[in-house]
Design a protein around this motif. Structure first.
Motif, PDB file in Angstrom:
ATOM      1  N   ILE A 238      85.980  88.409  94.609  1.00 15.32           N
ATOM      2  CA  ILE A 238      86.928  89.537  94.518  1.00 15.32           C
ATOM      3  C   ILE A 238      87.009  89.997  93.064  1.00 15.32           C
ATOM      4  CG2 ILE A 238      89.381  90.150  94.640  1.00 15.32           C
ATOM      5  CD1 ILE A 238      89.504  88.259  97.139  1.00 15.32           C
ATOM      6  N   ASN A 239      87.150  89.038  92.163  1.00 15.41           N
ATOM      7  CA  ASN A 239      87.271  89.383  90.738  1.00 15.41           C
ATOM      8  C   ASN A 239      86.022  90.085  90.231  1.00 15.41           C
ATOM      9  OD1 ASN A 239      89.769  88.185  90.765  1.00 15.41           O
ATOM     10  ND2 ASN A 239      89.081  86.267  89.833  1.00 15.41           N
ATOM     11  N   ARG A 240      84.874  89.599  90.697  1.00 10.16           N
ATOM     12  CA  ARG A 240      83.592  90.180  90.271  1.00 10.16           C
ATOM     13  C   ARG A 240      83.473  91.614  90.786  1.00 10.16           C
ATOM     14  NH1 ARG A 240      80.827  85.548  90.528  1.00 10.16           N
ATOM     15  NH2 ARG A 240      80.675  85.705  92.791  1.00 10.16           N
ATOM     16  N   LEU A 241      83.842  91.838  92.033  1.00  8.09           N
ATOM     17  CA  LEU A 241      83.755  93.181  92.625  1.00  8.09           C
ATOM     18  C   LEU A 241      84.681  94.138  91.881  1.00  8.09           C
ATOM     19  CD1 LEU A 241      82.818  95.224  94.722  1.00  8.09           C
ATOM     20  CD2 LEU A 241      84.478  94.289  96.331  1.00  8.09           C
ATOM     21  N   LEU A 242      85.920  93.696  91.627  1.00  4.77           N
ATOM     22  CA  LEU A 242      86.870  94.556  90.918  1.00  4.77           C
ATOM     23  C   LEU A 242      86.370  94.865  89.512  1.00  4.77           C
ATOM     24  CD1 LEU A 242      90.383  93.226  91.978  1.00  4.77           C
ATOM     25  CD2 LEU A 242      89.469  95.519  92.346  1.00  4.77           C
ATOM     26  N   ALA A 243      85.866  93.842  88.836  1.00  2.00           N
ATOM     27  CA  ALA A 243      85.347  94.058  87.473  1.00  2.00           C
ATOM     28  C   ALA A 243      84.222  95.083  87.491  1.00  2.00           C
ATOM     29  CB  ALA A 243      84.858  92.729  86.884  1.00  2.00           C
TER      30      ALA A 243
END
Lengths: 154, 139
Positions: A13-18
C-alpha cells in the motif's frame, strides 16, 4: 506468519501511494482526506472517492455527448461541467486529472472544438488511470484488513 | 491537523454552537466540507445551488457561516451572495472556489463576501476563515 502478511500488504500500500504521489497522480489533498477518516466515518476515503467516480463519470458522459453533437456550440456548458470536475478532482487530491481538466477548460474558453476533443480524450485517459489505481489501492487495503482480522484459534 | 491541535487553536469552538450552510453543487465537495465542519463541531446543512441557499434563508433559517461555491447551476455564488446581502442577511459568507485569478476573486468579493479561500478546502483553511471572521470565543 500472519503478521508478515499484514506487513507485506501495508508495504505494498505504501509503495503504491508513494508511486502515485511521485507520478503526480495524487497530491497532499489526498492525505487531508485520509486525516478526515476517523471512528465516526471509518470508510470516509472509500466513500468520497466512490462519490467522485459517480459524479465524474456523469460529467464525462455529458461532455462527450455535447462534443459529439455536430451542431454543438455551447462552450459555456462545457466550461460549467469542467469547473465541477476541476473542483472535485482538486478536493480529492487527483492532481493530474485536475490539471488536464484545466487545460481542457482553456480550449473551451477559446471555443476550440478540436482542442476540446483532444482535451476530453486526455481527461478520460487520466481519469481511468486514476480509477484503476484507486481500485488497486482499495483492494490492497481490504486484503490488509482481512489479514489483520484472521487469528489462529487458541 | 489532529483533534488536539484543533482544540488548541480554538479551545471553545465546541461550546460556541456555530452553524454553517454549505452551498455547492458537487456532492464530493459537499461531503468533504460537511466532514470538515463536523470535525470542528460546527452544525451544518447543505444545499446544491445559490437559489436553494436563498430559499433556505427565505424560509426563516439562519446560519453563522455560509461556505459558498462560485460556479453552480440555476444561481451561482456571485448572484446568491448579492441576493442574500440585498435581503439584509448578515451571515458571514466565505467564497470557496477553484477560480482564483484576481479578476474573478474581485468580482466574488465585491458581491458581498467576508472571506475567500481557494479550493480544496482543508482544516487549516477552514480555521483561517473562522479566525478571520472572529468565530471563536475568548476565555
Amino acid at each position: 506468519m500472519l503478521g508478515l502478511g499484514v506487513d507485506r500488504l501495508q508495504a505494498d500500500i505504501n509503495r503504491l501511494l508513494a508511486s502515485l504521489f511521485h507520478q503526480g497522480v495524487l497530491d497532499e489533498q489526498f492525505l487531508q482526506l485520509q486525516q478526515l477518516q476517523d471512528e465516526t466515518s471509518p470508510n470516509f476515503v472509500y466513500d468520497v472517492i466512490n462519490i467522485y467516480f459517480d459524479e465524474s463519470e456523469k460529467l464525462l458522459r455529458n461532455l462527450r455527448l455535447l462534443l459529439m453533437d455536430r451542431e454543438f456550440s455551447d462552450y459555456k456548458k462545457i466550461g460549467l461541467h469542467l469547473n465541477q470536475l476541476v473542483g472535485s478532482s482538486s478536493s480529492i487530491g487527483a492532481r493530474r486529472v485536475r490539471n488536464v481538466c484545466v487545460a481542457f477548460r482553456s480550449a473551451s474558453e477559446l471555443s476550440n472544438r478540436p482542442g476540446c476533443l483532444r482535451g476530453l480524450e486526455v481527461v478520460e485517459h487520466e481519469y481511468h488511470y486514476l480509477k484503476n489505481m484507486m481500485h488497486e489501492l482499495f483492494q490492497l487495503e481490504q486484503q490488509r484488513i482481512l489479514a489483520a482480522g484472521v487469528r489462529y484459534p487458541m | 491537523m489532529t483533534r488536539d491541535q484543533i482544540a488548541e487553536e480554538l479551545p471553545n469552538l465546541a461550546e460556541s454552537k456555530l452553524t454553517a450552510l454549505v452551498v455547492d453543487d458537487s456532492f464530493v465537495n459537499q461531503t468533504i466540507h460537511q466532514k470538515l465542519l463536523n470535525r470542528l463541531g460546527i452544525e451544518n446543512d447543505v444545499v446544491t445551488n445559490g437559489k436553494e441557499a436563498v430559499d433556505v434563508y427565505c424560509s426563516g433559517r439562519n446560519y453563522d457561516l455560509i461556505l459558498m461555491d462560485m460556479d453552480m447551476p440555476i444561481m451561482n455564488g456571485i448572484q446568491a451572495t448579492k441576493r442574500l446581502r440585498e435581503m439584509g442577511i448578515e451571515s458571514k459568507i466565505a467564497g470557496v472556489t477553484t477560480r482564483a485569478n484576481e479578476g474573478e476573486k474581485k468580482e466574488f468579493m465585491e458581491a458581498g463576501l467576508n472571506d475567500f479561500q481557494e479550493k480544496p478546502l482543508t482544516i487549516s483553511k477552514l480555521l483561517s476563515i473562522l479566525h478571520k471572521l472572529n468565530f471563536y470565543v475568548q476565555t
